[in-house]
Design an enzyme around this catalytic site. Sequence first.
Site, PDB file in Angstrom:
ATOM      1  N   ASN A  63       8.187   5.247   6.037  1.00  0.00           N
ATOM      2  CA  ASN A  63       7.818   6.112   7.151  1.00  0.00           C
ATOM      3  C   ASN A  63       8.270   7.559   6.945  1.00  0.00           C
ATOM      4  O   ASN A  63       8.436   8.297   7.907  1.00  0.00           O
ATOM      5  CB  ASN A  63       8.408   5.559   8.448  1.00  0.00           C
ATOM      6  CG  ASN A  63       7.853   4.194   8.790  1.00  0.00           C
ATOM      7  OD1 ASN A  63       6.763   4.074   9.341  1.00  0.00           O
ATOM      8  ND2 ASN A  63       8.602   3.139   8.452  1.00  0.00           N
ATOM      9  N   GLU A 105      14.919   1.949   4.875  1.00  0.00           N
ATOM     10  CA  GLU A 105      13.566   1.464   5.169  1.00  0.00           C
ATOM     11  C   GLU A 105      12.592   1.831   4.059  1.00  0.00           C
ATOM     12  O   GLU A 105      11.380   1.803   4.254  1.00  0.00           O
ATOM     13  CB  GLU A 105      13.095   1.927   6.557  1.00  0.00           C
ATOM     14  CG  GLU A 105      13.085   3.416   6.801  1.00  0.00           C
ATOM     15  CD  GLU A 105      11.845   4.097   6.257  1.00  0.00           C
ATOM     16  OE1 GLU A 105      10.778   4.020   6.865  1.00  0.00           O
ATOM     17  OE2 GLU A 105      11.972   4.742   5.195  1.00  0.00           O
ATOM     18  N   TRP A 106      13.145   2.149   2.876  1.00  0.00           N
ATOM     19  CA  TRP A 106      12.398   2.263   1.614  1.00  0.00           C
ATOM     20  C   TRP A 106      11.407   3.430   1.583  1.00  0.00           C
ATOM     21  O   TRP A 106      10.506   3.463   0.743  1.00  0.00           O
ATOM     22  CB  TRP A 106      11.654   0.961   1.281  1.00  0.00           C
ATOM     23  CG  TRP A 106      12.438  -0.267   1.549  1.00  0.00           C
ATOM     24  CD1 TRP A 106      13.733  -0.521   1.152  1.00  0.00           C
ATOM     25  CD2 TRP A 106      12.023  -1.420   2.291  1.00  0.00           C
ATOM     26  NE1 TRP A 106      14.130  -1.754   1.584  1.00  0.00           N
ATOM     27  CE2 TRP A 106      13.095  -2.337   2.285  1.00  0.00           C
ATOM     28  CE3 TRP A 106      10.831  -1.774   2.932  1.00  0.00           C
ATOM     29  CZ2 TRP A 106      13.035  -3.566   2.913  1.00  0.00           C
ATOM     30  CZ3 TRP A 106      10.774  -3.009   3.558  1.00  0.00           C
ATOM     31  CH2 TRP A 106      11.853  -3.879   3.551  1.00  0.00           C
ATOM     32  N   GLY A 107      11.566   4.385   2.494  1.00  0.00           N
ATOM     33  CA  GLY A 107      10.685   5.550   2.493  1.00  0.00           C
ATOM     34  C   GLY A 107       9.309   5.303   3.049  1.00  0.00           C
ATOM     35  O   GLY A 107       8.435   6.166   2.944  1.00  0.00           O
ATOM     36  N   ASP A 165       5.593   0.361 -13.463  1.00  0.00           N
ATOM     37  CA  ASP A 165       5.179   0.199 -12.086  1.00  0.00           C
ATOM     38  C   ASP A 165       6.134  -0.729 -11.324  1.00  0.00           C
ATOM     39  O   ASP A 165       7.287  -0.858 -11.664  1.00  0.00           O
ATOM     40  CB  ASP A 165       3.745  -0.350 -12.052  1.00  0.00           C
ATOM     41  CG  ASP A 165       2.764   0.613 -12.697  1.00  0.00           C
ATOM     42  OD1 ASP A 165       2.910   1.819 -12.453  1.00  0.00           O
ATOM     43  OD2 ASP A 165       1.879   0.161 -13.450  1.00  0.00           O
ATOM     44  N   ASP A 167      18.922  -2.224   6.929  1.00  0.00           N
ATOM     45  CA  ASP A 167      17.709  -2.551   6.186  1.00  0.00           C
ATOM     46  C   ASP A 167      16.480  -2.625   7.095  1.00  0.00           C
ATOM     47  O   ASP A 167      16.553  -2.408   8.308  1.00  0.00           O
ATOM     48  CB  ASP A 167      17.925  -3.866   5.435  1.00  0.00           C
ATOM     49  CG  ASP A 167      17.412  -3.824   4.005  1.00  0.00           C
ATOM     50  OD1 ASP A 167      16.504  -3.029   3.716  1.00  0.00           O
ATOM     51  OD2 ASP A 167      17.926  -4.606   3.166  1.00  0.00           O
TER      52      ASP A 167
END
Length: 393
Positions: A187, A183-185, A215, A150
């Site tokens: 970077n 890392e949730w995109g 949203d 994570d």
Amino acid sequence: MKTKVLLLMLILFLTNEIIAQKFENLAQTPPMGWNSWNSFQCEFVNETVIKEMADAMVEKGLKDAGYEYIVIDDCWQIGRDKNGYIIVDKKKFPSGIKSLANYIHSKGLKFGIYSDAGTKTCAGRPGSKGFDIQDAEMYAKWGVDYLKYDWCFTEGQDAKISYKKMRDALYKAGRPIVFSMCEWGENKPWEWAEDVGHLWRTTLDIDMKGRFDGDIWDNHLGWTTILDMQVGLEKYAGPGHWNDPDMLAVGNNDMPENEARAHFTMWSMLAAPLMAGNDLRNMSVNDQNILTNKELIAINQDVLGKQGFKIEDMGNFEIWQKPLSNGDMAICLFNRETKGKKYQVDWSKIRIKDFSGTYKVKDLWKNKVIGTTDANFTIEIPSRDVVVFRLMK
């Protein structure tokens, strides 16, 4: 003397280059399994729950359908010893992680674990920053097969450097472990992580509260919002390196059957990892049938390893295509409206890539060949649902 120094520097450089890689020949198709977070989070995860999930994966037919990983998410760890090695929460896992991994392996399944690139995990447990080597050594010792890594409490860290450190530590430890980057995109890992991880998250977490559009709610996204964010990423996915739009929400919070069917279908079309997050012990027959649908799983697990892509967008009605091995292809009609939609299927007018000649047409949810592409027909797609065909040469 100068020659010896240069030779030593070359040897050190080559040694580092050898270590600096991920394990190859893993995750050649998208990983399939189960993760503890969506149903049990931190409060309710424990050794008994994980064992019962492994039992249920076998008993409910998921193992036979291709699911293989049982992954403990956050909250299995509680501290570190004087040498920096991670300490297991004995209240939750009294037998230890090695024993649990052995139990899961005895079921013919594979074992996954969780950590974080930062100082703490997202739930505030000890992270791996500064302890990559010690953690990787323990994972290898315990028999871990899959690591979800994570990105909480990482202020000031560089994602590329942080994830490469754990990649290298895993490789040095010597046990082949699927490396799942979470890392949730933030970077854009799809642009640089092919040689780092076997899969990488492309978005924030999927919503678990029964909301499927809209949203952000508390850093969670509806599954169709996540779907929209996958458009254009297909060129980055393939065997051993997958875009990951997060776990399946099928079976959570009474997701309606039509919604669950559409969600599972689109994740299959995306060649996304199929990681269930529901309580496998008491799932409904409908959810079980969706999660174990062999026709859709075959689309997801196709060895060609191509991610599906959108070929028609008519607002709330879309058509997606996924190339398959042997010249086959999957075509999915997705109705995002809250009412049914009639659509005339004219194969010559749909902008299907590399479409030529005549194909047999199989309706995958009905598991029935309905004709060939020489004939047009009208079909009704129910509200918030899909019809998906396999075109076969």
